[in-house]
Design a protein around this motif. Sequence first.
Motif, short mmCIF file in Angstrom:
data_model
loop_
_atom_site.label_atom_id
_atom_site.label_comp_id
_atom_site.label_asym_id
_atom_site.label_seq_id
_atom_site.Cartn_x
_atom_site.Cartn_y
_atom_site.Cartn_z
N ASN A 180 0.76 -1.15 0.00
CA ASN A 180 0.10 -0.08 -0.12
C ASN A 180 0.73 1.52 0.03
N GLY A 181 2.06 1.09 0.00
CA GLY A 181 3.14 2.06 0.17
C GLY A 181 3.46 2.81 -1.26
N LEU A 182 3.14 2.09 -2.40
CA LEU A 182 3.71 2.67 -3.81
C LEU A 182 2.52 3.43 -4.37
N MET A 183 3.29 4.61 -4.85
CA MET A 183 2.61 5.83 -5.34
C MET A 183 2.71 5.72 -6.62
N GLN A 184 1.72 5.93 -7.46
CA GLN A 184 1.88 6.07 -8.87
C GLN A 184 1.76 7.71 -9.20
N VAL A 185 2.97 8.07 -9.98
CA VAL A 185 2.82 9.62 -10.44
C VAL A 185 2.78 9.62 -11.90
N ARG A 199 10.80 9.84 -16.27
CA ARG A 199 11.15 9.21 -14.91
C ARG A 199 11.16 10.02 -13.55
N ILE A 200 11.03 9.44 -12.55
CA ILE A 200 11.11 10.65 -11.28
C ILE A 200 12.40 10.75 -11.01
N THR A 201 12.96 11.90 -10.74
CA THR A 201 14.38 12.20 -10.61
C THR A 201 14.63 12.87 -9.34
N ASN A 202 13.64 13.28 -8.57
CA ASN A 202 13.87 14.13 -7.14
C ASN A 202 12.55 14.12 -6.61
N ALA A 203 12.68 14.57 -5.38
CA ALA A 203 11.50 14.84 -4.64
C ALA A 203 11.98 15.74 -3.33
N PHE A 204 11.13 16.38 -2.98
CA PHE A 204 11.20 17.25 -1.73
C PHE A 204 10.10 17.75 -1.06
N MET A 205 10.29 18.08 0.27
CA MET A 205 9.24 18.58 1.20
C MET A 205 9.28 20.06 1.10
N LEU A 206 7.88 20.82 0.81
CA LEU A 206 7.94 22.19 1.28
C LEU A 206 6.58 22.37 1.81
N ARG A 207 6.35 22.87 2.95
CA ARG A 207 5.33 23.24 3.80
C ARG A 207 4.36 22.10 3.85
N ASN A 208 4.94 20.99 4.39
CA ASN A 208 4.05 19.92 4.52
C ASN A 208 3.46 19.15 3.41
N ASN A 209 4.06 19.48 2.10
CA ASN A 209 3.43 18.90 1.13
C ASN A 209 4.85 18.25 0.37
N LEU A 210 4.61 17.00 -0.24
CA LEU A 210 5.51 16.19 -1.02
C LEU A 210 5.43 16.50 -2.64
N TYR A 211 6.74 17.13 -2.83
CA TYR A 211 6.84 17.50 -4.51
C TYR A 211 7.61 16.48 -5.14
N ILE A 212 7.06 15.97 -6.14
CA ILE A 212 7.75 14.87 -6.92
C ILE A 212 8.16 15.39 -8.42
N VAL A 213 9.38 15.36 -8.52
CA VAL A 213 9.92 16.10 -9.92
C VAL A 213 10.24 14.79 -10.89
N THR A 247 1.74 16.09 -3.44
CA THR A 247 0.87 15.14 -2.86
C THR A 247 1.01 15.41 -1.46
N ALA A 248 0.20 14.91 -0.30
CA ALA A 248 0.54 15.11 0.93
C ALA A 248 -0.50 14.19 1.79
N ASP A 249 -0.07 14.04 2.99
CA ASP A 249 -0.64 12.88 3.76
C ASP A 249 -2.14 13.32 3.91
N TRP A 292 -3.14 8.25 -1.73
CA TRP A 292 -3.01 9.85 -1.63
C TRP A 292 -3.35 10.43 -2.99
N SER A 293 -3.89 11.54 -3.17
CA SER A 293 -4.20 12.14 -4.48
C SER A 293 -2.91 12.72 -4.84
N VAL A 294 -2.58 12.45 -6.16
CA VAL A 294 -1.42 13.28 -6.75
C VAL A 294 -1.90 14.23 -7.96
N GLU A 295 -1.35 15.47 -7.75
CA GLU A 295 -1.89 16.54 -8.69
C GLU A 295 -0.53 17.04 -9.48
#
Length: 190
Positions: free
Chosen positions: A6-11, A18-32, A40-42, A51-54
């Motif tokens: 249940n931990g795998l996230m489809q982006v 391909r996904i190359t990076n990810a970072f946290m900013l103001r409690n949001n997870l940004y996927i680059v 996305t966010a918890d 979780w919804s990914v936008e």
Amino acid sequence: SYDGVNGLMQVSPNDGQRITNAFMLRNNLYIVKERSLYVTADDGVSEPAFWSVEQVSNRVGTPSIHGVAMTNEAAIIAGRDGVYEFTGSPPQKLSQEIQSDRRGLATGSGPVWDDINWAVAERMWVALQPDKKRLLVGVPMGLSTVPNWTLALTYVFGSESLADVTIFRKFKEAPLARSWSPWTVSATCA
């Protein structure tokens, strides 16, 4: 803990990036990804797979795992479309002076963003020096297969915080507000 079921996230699967990076900013997870940015966010209820990914941007991304530099207030993302500042609102371009116009560089005849060897751009890197008010981007220029140029953005307005990069836009009429300079420094990392 991590749940392999249940931990795998489809982006945006199957988009050729391909996904190359990810970072946290103001409690949001940004996927680059290579040419796009997602958030996305918890949700406090379900596992990450649900979780919804936008999509935040369909242009701003990076081909490199070292293509993002962070402060507490902002991310700097370097990719095919340019160098962008991202603070949570729409990304703002910082590299317009060095794209498709050689006059924007300090030497008057130096490299431009379009001259990067994009076939090996996964080797580019971004580093911040807030104490010197400088952003550095290592890039492979021309036929080089390793970063052989460092593009330095120096800014003079604002405090020591990179969040003040936004001031660049407010003072862009002032010639000393920011300045891109090519350094012929070959540095594979920073």
